[in-house]
Design an enzyme around this catalytic site. Structure first.
Site, short mmCIF file in Angstrom:
data_model
loop_
_atom_site.label_atom_id
_atom_site.label_comp_id
_atom_site.label_asym_id
_atom_site.label_seq_id
_atom_site.Cartn_x
_atom_site.Cartn_y
_atom_site.Cartn_z
N CYS A 137 0.81 -1.12 -0.24
CA CYS A 137 0.11 -0.03 0.07
C CYS A 137 1.00 1.31 -0.06
CB CYS A 137 -0.95 0.06 1.48
SG CYS A 137 -1.98 1.44 1.18
N CYS A 393 -2.57 3.16 -37.30
CA CYS A 393 -3.43 2.75 -38.37
C CYS A 393 -4.92 2.46 -37.79
CB CYS A 393 -3.16 1.58 -39.36
SG CYS A 393 -4.40 1.03 -40.44
S1 SF4 Z 1 -3.55 5.42 -44.92
FE1 SF4 Z 1 -4.52 3.30 -44.88
S2 SF4 Z 1 -2.90 2.17 -44.14
FE2 SF4 Z 1 -2.48 4.21 -43.65
S3 SF4 Z 1 -3.34 4.56 -41.48
FE3 SF4 Z 1 -4.81 5.05 -42.91
S4 SF4 Z 1 -6.10 3.32 -43.12
FE4 SF4 Z 1 -4.13 2.52 -42.66
#
Ligand code: SF4
Ligand SMILES: Cc1cc2nc3c(=O)[nH]c(=O)nc-3n(C[C@H](O)[C@H](O)[C@H](O)COP(=O)(O)O)c2cc1C
Ligand code: SF4
Length: 431
Positions: A137, A393
């Site tokens: 703790c 992405c």
């Molecule tokens: S451009 Fe296409 S590959 Fe690049 S982050 Fe956007 S969705 Fe993903």
């Protein structure tokens, strides 16, 4: 169907899912409902000396994500605020009514052997399955010489563990603090003191955010605040690493580990088990979503084990440990390259910006002069396989990291001619 039952340092449990010592386990009312929901065990909210601790108001704060999801949780509560006698009575009754469920009693006392010698027979008389020493703790109690103040000094950890082993026949689990440079030191000390297992992590020192009008951090107690203990999903990566550090340390090899920290679903649990945990404990997820989350945990884990052909938890416990190594033993000749699936790509350009601005300028943005349509392509010669574009992405699975056949054998940094100290390192290893 996969068998979820486990035996953890001699304690049998119908499944590996235990509630960690915290408000969900602070009284019979809660623990009974947790058992009804299907939890295999609980670590009862930490008991201490009478008079019981006194808490302040307010007590919790959170670190939020964009959609107000709680990423991390912070608390400034102390140990139980109910009398020792009441807690012991309730533990006795619940254990009698639920003989197939595990009850571990968490304890925190000053570093005086007579206090431990006094309380341990009382705990043993409840029929509890084991004890957990709260050396973790990080708020309030360290100021009184307990909790993390003990867990941060390996000599104290060893000393108190040894007292407990001398004064009880119950299995002793030592709960470690993450507020330390190298978690292996207190784990080794626990083992040296005779611990049957370690559990980790307790909470991490934290201040989540401030009220900038009042110029005070949360949670606010009459215009002031104090640091709390951080837990929940955000601490999982830290906890996983600490579990792995102990699991792969030759000096603590074989010491059972109860994994704690940010576990909220079956996958989190499976990861902790694969990195060396024999069972897992959950606090924040149950506080935020209720006891019934254990249903998804049991079903999901059992289904995944069936898919993978694991018949028992023991079959995959620790299976990822040999694959967790020091940086210097990674294969310098391994190479992955990003690949964009053009059919899934929504042309948002996030991968391009990330690679262009902060990585290796390995994604080309091609603009069709006639239509203005953009296309993103990886320059395979330049890509170092850092994963950044795949991480940024927004379309899951659109970018994949593809292993390349380099035709080169395994070669780690100690063997690499580019390592200016290669010969020395190799010689040290032979020695
Ligand atoms: S451009 Fe296409 S590959 Fe690049 S982050 Fe956007 S969705 Fe993903
Ligand atoms: C409100 C609150 C109170 C807690 N009280 C205790 C306690 O009394 N004893 C203890 O060992 N740990 C205590 N913890 C720590 C948890 O048992 C657990 O180690 C930590 O929260 C990490 O797990 P989680 O990410 O699943 O919450 C507490 C945590 C919270 C959030
Ligand atoms: S993996 Fe890294 S270097 Fe390669 S394209 Fe993606 S961001 Fe660029």
């Amino acid at each position: 169907m996969a068998d979820l039952s486990i035996e953890f340092c001699g304690i049998k449990s119908i499944n590996p899912f235990w509630l960690a010592s915290a408000p969900p386990t602070d009284k019979a009312y809660n623990v009974v409902r947790a058992f009804e929901a299907g939890w295999g065990g609980v670590v009862w909210k930490t008991l201490g000396e009478d008079p019981a601790a006194v808490n302040v108001s307010s007590r919790y704060s959170a670190h939020y994500g964009k959609n107000r999801e709680v990423l991390g949780f912070n608390n400034i509560e102390l140990i139980t605020d109910r009398s020792l006698e009441l807690n012991l009575q309730e533990i006795t009754q619940v254990k009698k009514d639920w003989p197939d469920r595990v009850i571990i009693v968490s304890l925190m006392l000053p570093c005086e052997e007579r206090l431990w010698a006094d309380i341990l027979p009382q705990v043993e008389a409840t029929g509890a399955d084991g004890i957990e020493l709260n050396f973790g703790c990080p708020h309030g109690m360290p100021e009184r010489g307990m909790g993390a103040a003990v867990g941060q000094v390996p000599e104290y950890v060893e000393m108190v563990t040894r007292w407990c082993k001398q004064h009880t026949r119950l299995p002793v689990i030592v709960k470690l603090t993450p507020n330390i440079t190298d978690v292996r030191a207190p784990a080794r000390a626990a083992k040296a003191g005779g611990a049957d297992a370690v559990s980790l992590i307790n909470t991490i020192n934290s201040i989540t955010h401030l009220d900038l009008d009042q110029m005070v951090a949360f949670p606010i107690v009459g215009g002031a605040s104090t640091h709390g203990g951080y837990c929940g999903s955000a601490v999982k990566p830290i906890a996983l690493n600490m579990v792995a550090e102990i699991a792969r340390d030759p000096l603590t090899a074989g010491l059972p580990i109860s994994g704690i920290g940010g576990i909220g679903n079956w996958r989190d649990a499976a990861e902790f088990i694969a990195l060396g945990s024999g069972c897992v404990q959950v606090c924040t997820a149950a506080m935020l979503h209720g006891f019934r989350i254990v249903e998804e945990m049991k079903d999901g884990l059992s289904r995944w084990m069936d898919q993978k052909g694991y018949q028992s938890i023991a079959e995959f416990s620790g299976k990822a440990v040999p694959n967790t190594t020091d940086w210097k033993y990674l294969n310098m000749n391994y190479q992955v390259i990003a690949q964009i699936n053009q059919d899934d790509c929504i042309k948002c350009g996030r991968c391009y910006v990330a690679c262009e601005d902060t990585s290796h300028q390995s994604i080309n943005q091609l603009v069709d002069a006639a239509t203005g349509t953009r296309t993103y392509e990886v320059n395979q010669e330049e890509c170092v396989g850092c994963n950044l574009c795949e991480i940024t992405c927004p379309v899951q699975g659109c970018i994949t990291m593809v292993p390349q056949d380099t035709g080169k054998p395994y070669m780690n940094w100690t063997q690499d001619p580019r390592n200016p100290r290669a010969e020395k390192v190799a010689a040290e290893q032979v020695a």
